[in-house]
Design a protein around this motif. Structure first.
Motif, PDB file in Angstrom:
ATOM      1  N   LEU A 194      -8.828  15.146 -32.007  1.00 49.31           N
ATOM      2  CA  LEU A 194      -8.952  13.704 -32.236  1.00 49.31           C
ATOM      3  C   LEU A 194      -7.905  13.185 -33.218  1.00 49.31           C
ATOM      4  N   PHE A 234     -12.771   4.674 -28.784  1.00 48.48           N
ATOM      5  CA  PHE A 234     -12.610   4.034 -30.090  1.00 48.48           C
ATOM      6  C   PHE A 234     -11.521   2.969 -30.054  1.00 48.48           C
ATOM      7  N   GLU A 235     -10.464   3.223 -29.314  1.00 47.47           N
ATOM      8  CA  GLU A 235      -9.401   2.217 -29.202  1.00 47.47           C
ATOM      9  C   GLU A 235      -9.926   0.964 -28.501  1.00 47.47           C
ATOM     10  N   CYS A 271     -12.010  -1.081 -31.026  1.00 47.34           N
ATOM     11  CA  CYS A 271     -11.197  -1.808 -32.008  1.00 47.34           C
ATOM     12  C   CYS A 271     -10.396  -2.936 -31.371  1.00 47.34           C
ATOM     13  N   ALA A 311     -10.963   9.106 -28.007  1.00 51.18           N
ATOM     14  CA  ALA A 311      -9.946   8.227 -28.592  1.00 51.18           C
ATOM     15  C   ALA A 311      -9.817   6.940 -27.789  1.00 51.18           C
ATOM     16  N   GLY A 351     -18.482   4.983 -29.336  1.00 55.78           N
ATOM     17  CA  GLY A 351     -17.221   5.409 -28.733  1.00 55.78           C
ATOM     18  C   GLY A 351     -17.409   5.949 -27.324  1.00 55.78           C
ATOM     19  N   LEU A 408     -15.966   9.343 -38.322  1.00 53.43           N
ATOM     20  CA  LEU A 408     -17.183  10.044 -37.905  1.00 53.43           C
ATOM     21  C   LEU A 408     -17.805  10.848 -39.048  1.00 53.43           C
ATOM     22  N   ILE A 441     -15.624   0.150 -37.627  1.00 55.41           N
ATOM     23  CA  ILE A 441     -14.580   1.177 -37.630  1.00 55.41           C
ATOM     24  C   ILE A 441     -13.349   0.705 -38.410  1.00 55.41           C
ATOM     25  N   PHE A 472      -5.195   4.265 -33.061  1.00 53.63           N
ATOM     26  CA  PHE A 472      -5.356   5.710 -33.159  1.00 53.63           C
ATOM     27  C   PHE A 472      -4.209   6.382 -32.408  1.00 53.63           C
ATOM     28  N   ILE A 487     -10.224   8.770 -36.508  1.00 55.10           N
ATOM     29  CA  ILE A 487     -11.550   8.872 -35.898  1.00 55.10           C
ATOM     30  C   ILE A 487     -12.357   9.976 -36.569  1.00 55.10           C
TER      31      ILE A 487
END
Length: 643
Positions: free
Chosen positions: A213, A308-309, A312, A305, A231, A221, A386, A252, A217
């Motif tokens: 990762l 999470f991207e 955001c 990833a 995520g 976490l 985040i 990220f 991230i």
């Protein structure tokens, strides 16, 4: 790059309410203060279980709800559990324990399917209870499941309303007659079986895996392990618009990736693993060949990833700071922290240590979400949370890389690939059935097929109404009695000159007993003319049936059944055939059909044609408690020979 459509999902929601008994109407503000104190006590006492729990969508939460109409002021909570049904049953366990720890509280819980507790115990419910009259009858009180009964006849029980009770009526009944509303032992056992194993079961529902990762991230976490759910969901429910943000990563970057250990729930892990996904070439995320020993870690990290991207990308980096609030400034925080220490939340960790600080940050986040959340404010979205953590948390990529050598081992993922036998066993355990004994080859050879025919006879003898047929659940149940004389009496009355009509086909046991006695009395006092009329009608009917049998005997339909004569020795059959030929068509003797043999043969042929898959034969037999052995003979099936 994959441009698939967004996956359809059902927002399954569970709602739970806690009422105070006995209900004492008073000043609304005073009531609010009392219930608010209960919320603080509950969330503090159950914090050791709730803080580390990873929720699929929303966490367990409680808030005050003012009274409205017949519903008094109470504590209310609602959680969207999505695809993870275990979240819902964990909430059932928590609610049950709350009523056990606080006997003055009564809980009611339902989801978008309605009374799902009754659905779970459907095989053991009393016959009078159905979806039409179950409203406001199911509660948890003092840690036990309670069902408010309905009177058999209007006015027979003064404290029971004839219609489904209101919440106020139900609370009054629970407070005055708690011992008379306890659900039956079998119903309680069905629900308790579903929540058996908590809180230890929480640990068993987790799965730890290595992920390659981005360092950001990994740092997030560590502070907020629960954000892994957001995520995974963002990746799992992605659409083409979401993936546009992942063509070129802005938050990220792939060059910051490190190997780290991530804790998932098994549901989240399965959602992440089971999807095939190829990243955009422009993203910078490249995977090693599948034969690489760390391919799975790279693939998991790449997918996470992307999730999470996406989170955001849905919020501005400069979102309003008005949503941020300092937890430690709340007057409730000091008492909450002290209660956590008394309940051994920190497990003896040294204050100020890294592990202590991580658990402290989790407790602060839990406090903000579940205890100190103002009703009028909106919580930060996962993406905003985040980005906030990325601005406040300090982390060193080189230090994180050094930790790669000390990662805990990954959990075994063999649970993802269940064999058919293991799956059957899990389904049987979930249904509350005992684990089947291993069937030996000798037992298969000596399998008694009369059990199949006997179960079918029992099924046919069961009561059926417009709502469906009753199934004999276990072969060990008491044998089903069938009163042939009573049946013929009813049949005679239908064909007789005086037919009795019934207003309802669905009779309870008491009505059936009364009806039997009345009919017997009527038959005893029948006039001679009426009795002769009935006898004549039956003789005519038998004559018609005999003529139909004669006509069908010489068609292809008759050849499709095995008769008793065909099972006799060949020599006897030959002699009988010659006699029949001599007697001619008009004098041929009808041989009765072997009903049991035809029944078993047809069911076995249907069962064999299923090839081990689910089908009508296996489903019907299993519902009646009959477990056929596996078919090891793979030769093509055919009907019994008739020569």
């Amino acid at each position: 790059m994959e441009e698939n459509m967004k996956f359809a999902t059902v927002e399954d929601t569970v709602e739970y309410r806690l009422f105070l008994i006995p209900d004492k109407p008073g000043d609304p503000e005073e009531c609010r203060e009392i219930l608010q104190k209960y919320i603080e006590k509950i969330m503090t006492q159950f914090a050791p279980m709730l803080v580390p729990y990873i929720w699929q969508n929303q966490p367990f939460n409680l808030r005050y709800k003012p009274g409205k109409g017949d519903v008094p002021a109470h504590i209310f909570g609602m959680t969207k559990f999505g695809d993870n049904i275990e979240d819902e049953w964990f909430i059932v366990y928590i609610v049950k324990q709350i009523t056990k720890e606080f006997p003055e509280l009564v809980a009611r819980i339902e989801d978008n399917d309605g009374e799902f507790l009754l659905i779970e115990a459907a095989d053991f419910l009393p016959k009078w209870l159905d979806p039409d009259n179950s409203a406001n009858r199911v509660f948890f009180h003092q840690g036990e499941l309670c069902i408010i009964p309905a009177p058999k006849k209007s006015g027979t029980v003064s404290w029971l309303p004839t219609t489904p009770p209101t919440i106020s009526q139900a609370l009054s009944i629970i407070s005055t007659h708690p011992e008379k509303i306890l659900a039956s032992e079998s119903v309680r056992a069905a629900v308790n079986r579903r929540i058996r194993g908590y809180p230890e079961k929480i640990e068993a529902s987790l799965h730890q895996a290595h992920c390659f990762l981005p360092a950001g991230i990994a740092a997030v976490l560590k502070q907020r392990p629960r954000l892994v759910a957001a995520g995974v969901q963002a990746f799992y429910l992605r659409d083409p618009i979401d993936l546009r943000a992942c063509r070129i990563f802005k938050t990220f970057l792939p060059e910051t990736r490190i190997m780290t250990s991530v804790t998932f729930t098994k549901c989240l892990y399965a959602q992440l693993v089971q999807q095939r996904f190829v990243p955009d070439r422009r993203s910078g995320y490249k995977l090693p060949p599948p034969c690489h020993p760390q391919y799975r870690a790279h693939e998991l990290g790449m997918k996470l990833a992307h999730g999470f991207e996406i989170l955001c990308s849905k919020c501005s980096p400069h979102f309003s700071d008005s949503k941020k609030s300092l937890v430690t400034t709340s007057p409730l925080w000091a008492g909450f922290l002290e209660s956590l220490k008394k309940n051994d939340y920190f497990k003896g960790l040294m204050e100020g240590s890294v592990q202590y600080q991580e658990k402290l940050e989790m407790a602060k986040n839990y406090f903000q979400l579940s205890v100190n959340r103002p009703e009028s404010s909106h919580a930060m979205s996962p993406g905003e949370e985040i980005l906030t953590l990325l601005q406040t948390v300090q982390f060193d990529i080189e230090e994180l890389k050094k930790e790669e050598a000390y990662l805990p081992p990954e959990d075994d993922e063999r649970w993802l690939d269940l064999s058919p036998d293991q799956l059957d066993q899990l389904l049987q355990e979930a249904a509350g059935k005992k684990e089947p004994e291993p069937t030996s080859k000798g037992r298969e050879e000596n399998y008694d097929l009369t059990q199949v025919s006997e179960s079918m006879k029992a099924f046919i003898s069961k009561v059926s109404t417009h709502k469906g047929a009753e199934l004999p659940r276990e072969p060990s149940e008491a044998p089903i009695t069938f009163d042939a004389d009573s049946f013929l009496n009813y049949f005679d009355k239908i064909l007789g000159s005086k037919s009795h009509e019934s207003d309802s086909d669905d009779l309870d046991e008491e009505d059936s007993e009364c009806l039997d006695s009345d009919d017997d009395l009527d038959l005893e006092t029948q006039e001679p003319g009426e009795e002769a009329s009935v006898k004549g009608t039956l003789d005519d009917l038998k004559s018609y049936m005999a003529q139909m049998d004669q006509e069908l005997a010489h068609t292809s339909l008759a050849k499709s059944f095995t008769t008793q004569k065909q099972m006799e020795p060949l020599s006897q059959t030959t002699n009988d055939n010659s006699e029949e030929e001599d007697s001619g068509t008009g004098g041929s003797v009808m041989t009765p059909v072997d009903v049991d043999l035809n029944l078993v043969s047809n069911i076995l042929e249907s069962y064999s044609s299923q090839a081990g898959l689910a089908g009508p034969a296996s489903n019907l037999l299993q519902s009646m408690g009959v477990q056929l052995p596996d078919n090891d003979d793979h030769r093509p099936t055919s009907k019994p020979r008739k020569d």
